[in-house]
Each structure stands twice: as C-alpha cells, then as structure tokens.
Design an enzyme around this catalytic site. Structure first.
Site, PDB file in Angstrom:
ATOM      1  CG  HIS A  96       6.604   2.067   2.814  1.00  0.00           C
ATOM      2  ND1 HIS A  96       7.266   1.338   3.436  1.00  0.00           N
ATOM      3  CD2 HIS A  96       6.079   2.849   3.744  1.00  0.00           C
ATOM      4  CE1 HIS A  96       7.194   1.743   4.880  1.00  0.00           C
ATOM      5  NE2 HIS A  96       6.375   2.657   5.028  1.00  0.00           N
ATOM      6  CG  ASP A 129       9.648  -0.979   3.645  1.00  0.00           C
ATOM      7  OD1 ASP A 129       8.403  -1.148   3.459  1.00  0.00           O
ATOM      8  OD2 ASP A 129      10.253  -0.002   3.208  1.00  0.00           O
ATOM      9  CG  HIS A 130       4.368  -1.792   7.169  1.00  0.00           C
ATOM     10  ND1 HIS A 130       4.736  -0.526   6.983  1.00  0.00           N
ATOM     11  CD2 HIS A 130       3.281  -1.939   6.448  1.00  0.00           C
ATOM     12  CE1 HIS A 130       4.065   0.145   6.606  1.00  0.00           C
ATOM     13  NE2 HIS A 130       2.923  -0.492   6.294  1.00  0.00           N
ATOM     14  CE  LYS A 156       1.027  10.547   6.026  1.00  0.00           C
ATOM     15  NZ  LYS A 156       0.710   9.138   6.264  1.00  0.00           N
ATOM     16  CE  LYS A 179       1.326  -2.214   2.789  1.00  0.00           C
ATOM     17  NZ  LYS A 179       0.259  -1.969   3.674  1.00  0.00           N
ATOM     18  CG  ASP A 193       6.350   8.786   6.551  1.00  0.00           C
ATOM     19  OD1 ASP A 193       6.804   8.185   7.591  1.00  0.00           O
ATOM     20  OD2 ASP A 193       5.006   8.789   6.210  1.00  0.00           O
TER      21      ASP A 193
HETATM   22  C1  BG6 Z   1       4.069   4.386   7.434  1.00  0.00           C
HETATM   23  C2  BG6 Z   1       4.344   5.744   7.385  1.00  0.00           C
HETATM   24  O1  BG6 Z   1       5.471   3.560   7.541  1.00  0.00           O
HETATM   25  O2  BG6 Z   1       3.334   3.826   6.237  1.00  0.00           O
HETATM   26  C3  BG6 Z   1       2.798   6.243   7.660  1.00  0.00           C
HETATM   27  O3  BG6 Z   1       5.080   6.342   8.476  1.00  0.00           O
HETATM   28  C4  BG6 Z   1       2.085   5.668   6.438  1.00  0.00           C
HETATM   29  O4  BG6 Z   1       3.031   7.714   7.250  1.00  0.00           O
HETATM   30  C5  BG6 Z   1       2.023   4.092   6.638  1.00  0.00           C
HETATM   31  O5  BG6 Z   1       0.538   6.245   6.835  1.00  0.00           O
HETATM   32  C6  BG6 Z   1       1.185   3.259   5.413  1.00  0.00           C
HETATM   33  O6  BG6 Z   1       1.170   2.015   5.619  1.00  0.00           O
HETATM   34  P1  BG6 Z   1       0.002   1.271   5.230  1.00  0.00           P
HETATM   35  O7  BG6 Z   1       0.488  -0.112   5.463  1.00  0.00           O
HETATM   36  O8  BG6 Z   1      -1.276   1.636   5.903  1.00  0.00           O
HETATM   37  O9  BG6 Z   1      -0.087   1.595   3.557  1.00  0.00           O
END
Ligand code: BG6
Length: 479
Positions: A236, A173-174, A327, A178, A231
């Site tokens: 997140h 989970d990126h 978005k 952060k 999503d």
């Molecule tokens: C992704 C989603 O996991 O995270 C995207 O699938 C989203 O829809 C993105 O735009 C947002 O990541 P960040 O790091 O740009 O906030």
C-alpha cells in the site's frame, strides 16, 4: 453505467474478506443499478451448502457489514439473492469443478476472484484451465499477500502465468481503489500548477502516514509472520509513493501508468538501518498488547514502522521520503504531505517565523486536499505572517454526491469486469517491490532486532519522531 451481464466466481466465498468486503461491494453496485439482468455471482468454497443456504449466509453478511444501504430500494437484498448461487468445491481435488463449469455462460466475461490464501493460487489456476474455464474472456483477481518475499512472489507469478496471460491477471491493492489515490493522479497530471514544482528543487521532503487504531485483531497468526513492512509498506505505502514520485505517463492506460510506477520502485535506494524505527504496541487497560495478541511472547515482528527512503533519480535526488504506518495509534488517518521548501529569502520581519507550503492529500477520513499557504495575519499589527489551509474537502466542494464515493472494492471489481487494469499491480511491479523489501527485512531478521514498545493511542515510539527531528523536520500530527 451498467456493464454487460457477467459471471463472477468468488473462491473463498464464505471467508472473511468475502463477507466483509467483496459481497457488500457487489451488493452496492447492484443497488446502484450497475449489474444488468442475467449477471451471476457464484460463491465457491469447501463448506457444504446449497444455494438457499448461501443466499441466507450472504444476506446476513450484508446486514452485518454493509453499513448504510438506505439508498437502496426496499427488497434489493432479496433481488440480489436471486443472482447468487453456490458450489461446494475442492481446490486441490476434482469435487465441484464440473458443476462450476456447467454454470458458466458462454461468450460472457468471467471473473474468478481468488479470495483464498496464496498457497491455493496455483491449484485454482490449474483447475480452471483443466476444466475449460480459462479462455480469453476469463479474468482472475488475486488478493494480497502476493508472496512474502521475492522468491515466493516469483513462484506465484509463474504458477499463474502457466495458464493465464498477464492481461488476464488482476492483482488487487485496495489502496489503488481509494478515491483520493486516484485523485492524486488527477491533481498531478490534470493541473499546470503543481507539476513544475514537483521535484527536489522545490520539495523539501514528502511524508506518507497510514495510521490505524485497530490492533491485529483475529489475524495474529498471519500478521506475526508478516509485520507492518510486509503487510503495508511493500504494497500500500509503496503504491502511494509511486503515484507521488512517478514521471507523467504518456497516457492514462494500464501499461503506461505501471511502467512509470515500476521505474520508481527500481529507483529506490538501499535503506540505512539507522533510518528505520520498528515498534510493537503495549497493552492498554482491557486491550492486549501486541505480544499477547499474537500469542508469541518472543515475537520480533513490528506492528509499527517508520523509515526514511530515497528515490534516486534526476527528479528526486536530495528529497527524502518519510513513511510510517502502524496499528493501535492515536487516530485512523492516512495522508500524504508534500512539504515545499521555504522561500529563498525572507523580506519580512525576521521574527515572522518559518513558513512553508504544504500540500496534504487526505486519503481517510475526510477525503480531500489541503494546501497551506502563507498570508498576512489580518489586522493592524504590521506584516505578520500566518499559514492557512486552502481546503478542498470533497464533500464540501462537490456536494452530497461526493459522499457516495464507491468503496475501493466496488471500483476495483467493476474495473475487472470492464477489463481495465490501470489500478492493479503488474507482476514485475510486485517483484520489484519485494526485491527492494527483502534485504531490509533480512538485515533486521539476521540481527534479531527487537522492536521498541509504544503506547496504544500514541504516534508510535518516540524514536520515530526523532527520525525526523534529527533532520530538522517534523512529522505532521496524527489526528
Ligand atoms: C490490509 C492490511 O491490506 O489493509 C491490514 O492487511 C490493514 O492489516 C488494512 O488493516 C488497512 O486498510 P484500510 O483500507 O482500512 O486503510
């Protein structure tokens, strides 16, 4: 600190995520001197390519997506290309697997990055096992979406568990990579100041906002089947909420941290449909609206969601959590705001207004932490109160080094190589998050609720503002 040489295979090595995120992240770690000589990065995908073509392909991606790499010595791209190779591979057949196995160096850490759709996770795990590449030094990295509901997430967990132990599985989970997200743990558990106040006696409510300016771009097909809830919220925003709400783990180790996060997810209450606002963005001049973007005029999928949640446990009963994400909003900004209660008694002028301390954790942009405190307005005008931020913008406080914070993917990939799972989701966490999400989504799908429309560049539908107004509270501005 350099890590021992390792072998990293990127399945889906020609795909969008590899080009945009994974390869640039690896390049930046290479440029920072973190990869010892001998490290090998192997792209694997269906397309026919040889090593030279793949190296050229990666160099192009680096130029397009790497941003500023002026800190790297000249010739770094060429040196990076030398550690790259490529295998044409069929995930569902035999092609390429023998060649891939022959490229592995015995006794080294091996990481296999599944940068492919989840429908291939099981096939890849099986083939790795069949071709002798699934020993205990092997780690696999899997991307989201990790399923689209509890049943599919369970099936994926099972398909991976057939060949790998949980300690070998790194679910990305990126958001956990952060910088400020990790700082949140430092802030809570490294200071004496906040933790005594971190509960429903002192905290009025918590707001989590992840606002984006982009639309669904070229991912309409995936997005229209997911929507903002699946999503962004299920993963997140849920992770952010866990880090804010969890009990202090006994130590900073992967299972201690993940056990506490899991308890938060399991303590989430049902959500009243009246406390959910969903929206779709409208077209704006030359930019298509959501329905055109996904080429589905009847779509009932949300590109915006705001909801009020409750963590029902001793610490948080009575303190609502308001979360929203969408978005095509006003600005790209992600933050968590902990809004404290007002002082119990006002000894100053009654017209000195309402004052509250707010702790804001800014994830992006301008990563940092603000604490709004109330002070006397300077001057002879009597005891007039004003709220001012104590601002800790990391780049200001820590100097230029803070500007060099590694991108989330850089940190996470190196954690895989080092074998540290703290910032990755455990299988039971993901399942618990879906178990909470499923009935919420099922309810609106059954009712066939139509999302409200909102203007591009706005803060989402007005009803989202009303969600807080009717509780006598207010969202922070999206700036
Ligand atoms: C992704 C989603 O996991 O995270 C995207 O699938 C989203 O829809 C993105 O735009 C947002 O990541 P960040 O790091 O740009 O906030």
């Amino acid at each position: 600190i350099p890590v021992d040489p390792f072998d990293l295979v990127v399945f889906g090595g020609t795909g969008d995520l590899a080009r945009r995120k994974i390869l640039p992240a690896l390049f930046r770690r290479f440029c920072a001197g973190q990869m010892e000589e001998g490290t090998r990065i192997i792209g694997a995908a269906r397309s026919d390519m040889d090593d030279a073509e793949y190296r050229a392909f990666v160099a192009e991606a680096l130029i397009e997506f790497n941003g500023d790499h002026s800190g790297c010595e000249p010739g770094t791209i060429t040196r990076f290309q030398q550690i790259l190779s490529y295998v044409t591979l069929d995930a569902r057949g035999d092609k390429g697997w023998g060649e891939l196995a022959a490229k592995m160096h015995p006794g080294r850490v091996r990481a296999f990055y599944f940068s492919v759709g989840p429908s291939l996770f099981g096939d890849l795990a099986l083939r790795l096992h069949q071709h002798g590449m699934a020993d205990h030094d092997t780690r696999i990295v899997v991307e989201k979406p990790f399923g689209r509901d509890l049943a599919s997430a369970r099936a994926l967990n099972k398909a991976l568990a057939d060949h790998f132990d949980e300690s070998q599985i790194y679910r990305i989970d990126h958001y956990l990579g952060k910088e400020t997200v990790q700082n949140l743990m430092a802030l809570r558990f490294g200071n004496m100041l906040f933790e005594p106040l971190w509960n429903s006696h002192y905290v009025d409510h918590i707001q989590i906002t992840v606002a984006e300016t982009v639309g669904v771009g070229g991912r309409g097909d995936y997005y229209d089947r997911a929507g903002a809830m699946r999503d962004m919220v299920q993963n997140h925003l849920m992770q952010l909420l866990c880090l804010i709400a969890m009990e202090p783990p006994a130590k900073f180790d992967p299972d201690a941290v993940r056990d506490e996060k899991l308890k938060v997810i399991r303590a989430l209450g049902e959500v009243d449909p009246a406390q959910i606002v969903r929206g779709q963005y409208l077209e704006d001049e030359d930019k298509p609206g959501y329905l055109e973007h996904v080429e589905n005029p009847k779509s009932l999928t949300e590109s915006f969601i705001a909801l009020k949640l409750h963590v029902i446990n001793w610490r948080w009963a009575g303190t609502p959590f308001y979360v929203r994400t969408g978005k095509r909003l006003k600005a790209r900004t992600s933050e968590i705001a902990v809004v404290f209660k007002e002082a119990p008694h006002n000894i100053f002028d009654q017209d000195s207004g309402r004052h509250r301390n707010i702790l804001t954790i800014r994830l992006q942009p301008n990563e940092g932490i603000d604490l709004d405190v109330t002070i006397k307005e300077p001057g002879p005008g009597g005891m007039r109160l004003v709220d001012v931020p104590l601002d800790m913008t990391f780049t200001e406080a820590l100097g230029p080094d803070a500007e060099d914070v590694p991108d989330a993917y850089e940190r996470l990939i190196m954690d895989v190589v080092r074998g540290n799972q703290t910032l990755f989701m455990r299988g039971d966490e993901v399942e618990a998050a879906w178990a909470w999400t499923d009935p919420i989504v099922a309810a609106w799908e059954e009712r066939e609720d139509k999302p409200l429309s909102y203007e591009t560049g706005s803060s989402g539908p007005d009803e989202a503002l009303a969600l807080m107004h009717k509780d006598g509270r207010k969202w922070r501005d999206i700036r």
